[in-house]
Design a protein around this motif. Structure first.
Motif, PDB file in Angstrom:
ATOM      1  N   ALA A 239       9.467  13.601   4.296  1.00  0.00           N
ATOM      2  CA  ALA A 239       8.281  13.015   3.677  1.00  0.00           C
ATOM      3  C   ALA A 239       7.796  11.860   4.555  1.00  0.00           C
ATOM      4  N   THR A 240       6.805  11.151   4.103  1.00  0.00           N
ATOM      5  CA  THR A 240       6.236  10.066   4.893  1.00  0.00           C
ATOM      6  C   THR A 240       7.212   8.914   5.094  1.00  0.00           C
ATOM      7  N   TYR A 241       7.880   8.487   4.030  1.00  0.00           N
ATOM      8  CA  TYR A 241       8.735   7.296   4.090  1.00  0.00           C
ATOM      9  C   TYR A 241      10.215   7.571   3.891  1.00  0.00           C
ATOM     10  N   THR A 242      10.569   8.752   3.427  1.00  0.00           N
ATOM     11  CA  THR A 242      11.960   9.076   3.117  1.00  0.00           C
ATOM     12  C   THR A 242      12.307  10.414   3.761  1.00  0.00           C
ATOM     13  N   ASN A 243      13.233  10.382   4.726  1.00  0.00           N
ATOM     14  CA  ASN A 243      13.621  11.593   5.449  1.00  0.00           C
ATOM     15  C   ASN A 243      15.134  11.700   5.515  1.00  0.00           C
ATOM     16  N   VAL A 244      15.649  12.868   5.132  1.00  0.00           N
ATOM     17  CA  VAL A 244      17.085  13.130   5.142  1.00  0.00           C
ATOM     18  C   VAL A 244      17.315  14.434   5.885  1.00  0.00           C
ATOM     19  N   ARG A 245      18.291  14.438   6.783  1.00  0.00           N
ATOM     20  CA  ARG A 245      18.656  15.649   7.512  1.00  0.00           C
ATOM     21  C   ARG A 245      20.170  15.662   7.664  1.00  0.00           C
ATOM     22  N   ASP A 246      20.789  16.770   7.256  1.00  0.00           N
ATOM     23  CA  ASP A 246      22.251  16.934   7.376  1.00  0.00           C
ATOM     24  C   ASP A 246      22.998  15.771   6.717  1.00  0.00           C
ATOM     25  N   TYR A 247      22.626  15.427   5.497  1.00  0.00           N
ATOM     26  CA  TYR A 247      23.252  14.402   4.655  1.00  0.00           C
ATOM     27  C   TYR A 247      23.002  12.969   5.128  1.00  0.00           C
ATOM     28  N   ALA A 248      22.261  12.753   6.191  1.00  0.00           N
ATOM     29  CA  ALA A 248      22.036  11.402   6.713  1.00  0.00           C
ATOM     30  C   ALA A 248      20.560  11.044   6.604  1.00  0.00           C
TER      31      ALA A 248
ATOM     32  N   PRO B 228       0.806  -1.227   0.000  1.00  0.00           N
ATOM     33  CA  PRO B 228       0.000   0.000   0.000  1.00  0.00           C
ATOM     34  C   PRO B 228       0.841   1.281   0.000  1.00  0.00           C
ATOM     35  N   PHE B 229       2.087   1.202   0.439  1.00  0.00           N
ATOM     36  CA  PHE B 229       2.955   2.385   0.519  1.00  0.00           C
ATOM     37  C   PHE B 229       3.751   2.639  -0.759  1.00  0.00           C
TER      38      PHE B 229
ATOM     39  N   ILE C  55      17.235   3.181  -1.584  1.00  0.00           N
ATOM     40  CA  ILE C  55      16.305   3.526  -2.652  1.00  0.00           C
ATOM     41  C   ILE C  55      15.308   2.367  -2.777  1.00  0.00           C
ATOM     42  N   GLY C  56      14.040   2.691  -2.740  1.00  0.00           N
ATOM     43  CA  GLY C  56      13.003   1.662  -2.799  1.00  0.00           C
ATOM     44  C   GLY C  56      12.613   1.124  -1.431  1.00  0.00           C
ATOM     45  N   GLN C  57      13.169   1.699  -0.357  1.00  0.00           N
ATOM     46  CA  GLN C  57      12.840   1.246   0.991  1.00  0.00           C
ATOM     47  C   GLN C  57      12.373   2.414   1.847  1.00  0.00           C
TER      48      GLN C  57
END
Length: 154
Positions: free
Chosen positions: A91-100, A62-63, A124-126
């Motif tokens: 975002a809901t499933y993909t979050n990046v902060r300060d290159y990590a 579903p995601f 990518i894809g997870q």
């Protein structure tokens, strides 16, 4: 016992520059794959960041659609040595902060393990909680040795 000399800035630049050759070769090969063109049966091939991908592993999840939509617009920051770094993204499933990339939230009582790598390590894809570093954190916590993870892949 003789100690090794510390790495200098020029040594670090040589190490970082040594990645450029294989990276450029992979970029040229990937770019030659095309994307968004019909396959042999005439069906449109889905693309992510201009490259073809298969959604087979996620077709009933579903995601999946929201996850792939998020990951097709990940911001990139130009870098003189590494060429590109991941930009901040929430975002809901993909979050990046300060290159990590964000990972699995654990109890936070153990050491922090830093992971470095490319797109497979980035996940990518997870979803954030299912990248390779997140799975390591999950296994460590299950084994009674909780760790924190930092994911520096792109």
């Amino acid at each position: 016992m003789q100690r090794a000399a510390p790495r200098t800035t020029s040594t670090l630049r040589v190490v970082r520059a040594s990645w450029l050759g294989p990276l450029l070769v992979l970029t040229v090969v990937a770019a030659s794959c095309g994307g968004g063109e019909p396959d042999a049966a005439g069906a449109q091939v889905p693309t992510m960041m201009g490259l073809p991908f298969s959604n087979y592993a996620h077709e009933d999840e579903p995601f999946a659609e929201e996850l792939f939509n998020e990951q097709t617009v990940l911001p990139q920051i130009s870098d003189d040595e590494l060429l590109v770094l991941p930009g901040n993204y929430d975002a809901t499933y993909t979050n990046v902060r300060d290159y990590a990339r964000a990972g699995l939230e654990t109890s936070g009582t153990g050491p922090t393990i830093w992971f470095f790598g490319g797109s497979a390590l980035f996940g990518i894809g997870q979803r954030d909680a299912h990248t390779i570093p997140s799975e390591v954190a999950r296994l460590a916590e299950t084994a009674g040795t909780p760790v924190e993870v930092a994911t520096f892949g792109f």
